[in-house]
Each structure stands twice: as C-alpha cells, then as structure tokens.
Write a protein that holds these residues in place. Structure first.
Motif, PDB file in Angstrom:
ATOM      1  N   LYS A 103       5.093   1.229   8.786  1.00 52.83           N
ATOM      2  CA  LYS A 103       3.897   1.810   8.182  1.00 52.83           C
ATOM      3  C   LYS A 103       3.205   0.783   7.301  1.00 52.83           C
ATOM      4  N   CYS A 104       1.884   0.786   7.335  1.00 54.68           N
ATOM      5  CA  CYS A 104       1.114  -0.056   6.424  1.00 54.68           C
ATOM      6  C   CYS A 104       1.345   0.483   5.010  1.00 54.68           C
ATOM      7  N   PRO A 105       1.717  -0.401   4.048  1.00 56.28           N
ATOM      8  CA  PRO A 105       1.984   0.102   2.692  1.00 56.28           C
ATOM      9  C   PRO A 105       0.735   0.642   1.979  1.00 56.28           C
ATOM     10  N   VAL A 106      -0.442   0.285   2.449  1.00 58.04           N
ATOM     11  CA  VAL A 106      -1.684   0.710   1.787  1.00 58.04           C
ATOM     12  C   VAL A 106      -2.226   2.008   2.402  1.00 58.04           C
ATOM     13  N   CYS A 107      -2.475   2.007   3.721  1.00 52.60           N
ATOM     14  CA  CYS A 107      -3.137   3.175   4.326  1.00 52.60           C
ATOM     15  C   CYS A 107      -2.177   4.070   5.120  1.00 52.60           C
ATOM     16  N   LYS A 108      -0.904   3.694   5.213  1.00 43.96           N
ATOM     17  CA  LYS A 108       0.146   4.502   5.863  1.00 43.96           C
ATOM     18  C   LYS A 108      -0.031   4.660   7.375  1.00 43.96           C
ATOM     19  N   VAL A 126      -6.642  -1.301  10.313  1.00 44.91           N
ATOM     20  CA  VAL A 126      -7.397  -0.189   9.730  1.00 44.91           C
ATOM     21  C   VAL A 126      -7.988  -0.584   8.375  1.00 44.91           C
ATOM     22  N   CYS A 127      -7.132  -1.082   7.445  1.00 42.28           N
ATOM     23  CA  CYS A 127      -7.609  -1.350   6.081  1.00 42.28           C
ATOM     24  C   CYS A 127      -7.688  -2.841   5.754  1.00 42.28           C
ATOM     25  N   ARG A 128      -7.342  -3.724   6.693  1.00 47.70           N
ATOM     26  CA  ARG A 128      -7.413  -5.185   6.556  1.00 47.70           C
ATOM     27  C   ARG A 128      -6.467  -5.741   5.484  1.00 47.70           C
ATOM     28  N   SER A 129      -5.499  -4.970   4.989  1.00 45.49           N
ATOM     29  CA  SER A 129      -4.556  -5.489   3.998  1.00 45.49           C
ATOM     30  C   SER A 129      -3.488  -6.319   4.710  1.00 45.49           C
ATOM     31  N   LYS A 130      -2.967  -7.339   4.003  1.00 43.25           N
ATOM     32  CA  LYS A 130      -1.964  -8.229   4.596  1.00 43.25           C
ATOM     33  C   LYS A 130      -0.587  -7.899   4.052  1.00 43.25           C
TER      34      LYS A 130
HETATM   35 ZN   LIG Z   1      -3.532  -0.291   6.449  1.00 48.06          ZN
END
Ligand SMILES: [Zn+2]
Length: 135
Positions: A103-108, A126-130
């Motif tokens: 899971k992406c830690p920011v947008c799940k 989705v949210c462009r976080s690394k």
């Molecule tokens: Zn994300």
C-alpha cells in the motif's frame, strides 16, 4: 382476453408510482429462498428467512423512490468494493512469484512492483509520492 387485459390494467394502476423490483430486491429474494431451504435442516432459520423477503416486498411496493434508489446505490457501491477486493486478491495470488504488492503510505492505493530488484524507490502513480521499498 378481456378479463386478462382488465387485470393487467388494474395491476399497472396499482404499481403506478411504486418503486418496483431491482437488483437488490433480487438478492434479497434469493437469500430468503436460500435461508428457507437451509431452514429445512435447521428450523429456527425460517424466521430469519422472512426478513429479507419482507424487506424485498416492502421495497417493491414502496412509493419513496428516492430512498429505494439510495439503498440500491449503497448496495452497488458495497458490491463494487467487494468485487475490487476479490480481484486484487486474485491478482496478488497470480503474481505472487514475480511481483510484490504494497500500500502507498500516503494515499493507501495498492502498488505492484517486480520482485527481486533490491532496494528501489517507487513513485505512486496516484499521488506521485516516493517510497523506498525492498523487493
Ligand atoms: Zn499514493
């Protein structure tokens, strides 16, 4: 024939302004049928089988169409979530030897990366976080 036509007209007049039958009503009726069949082996379930049947009948003859539509929307939304979850689990199982899911830690949202690449930086589409991840 005249009697049948008259009966049809009366039913149509009775159902005018009422919600009618939809997908949720079908699911409720089928579950009532299944519960009724199971209650042949376990009689206390017979009362439980009445609940979805009564709900289905109530929905069919209800005049509060907006509320019945909202119920249907909630049901379809829930069904979509269940279908997406099953689809994701199936994909995870299919790709278990070649990819890692997390899971992406920011947008799940779920991300899929190839297995055995060592420490990599993953950019969420989705949210462009690394995120740094060991695969
Ligand atoms: Zn994300």
């Amino acid at each position: 024939m005249r009697l049948l036509r008259k009966l049809g007209e009366r039913i149509r007049a009775f159902m005018y302004g009422r919600y009618g039958f939809d997908e949720l009503s079908t699911v409720l009726s089928v579950s009532a049928l299944i519960l009724a069949a199971v209650s042949a082996f376990f009689p206390p379930l017979a009362i439980l089988a009445l609940l979805p049947l009564i709900w289905s009948i109530f929905r069919t003859y209800s005049r509060n169409i907006a509320k019945r539509r909202a119920e249907l929307d909630a049901y379809l939304k829930y069904l979509g979530k269940v279908k997406r979850h099953i689809s994701l689990r199936r994909d995870m199982w299919r790709d278990r030897k070649t990819h890692v899911y997390f899971k992406c830690p920011v947008c799940k949202s779920y991300l899929r990366v190839p297995k055995g690449k060592g420490e990599i930086t993953v950019t969420c589409p989705v949210c462009r976080s690394k995120t740094d991840r060991k695969t």
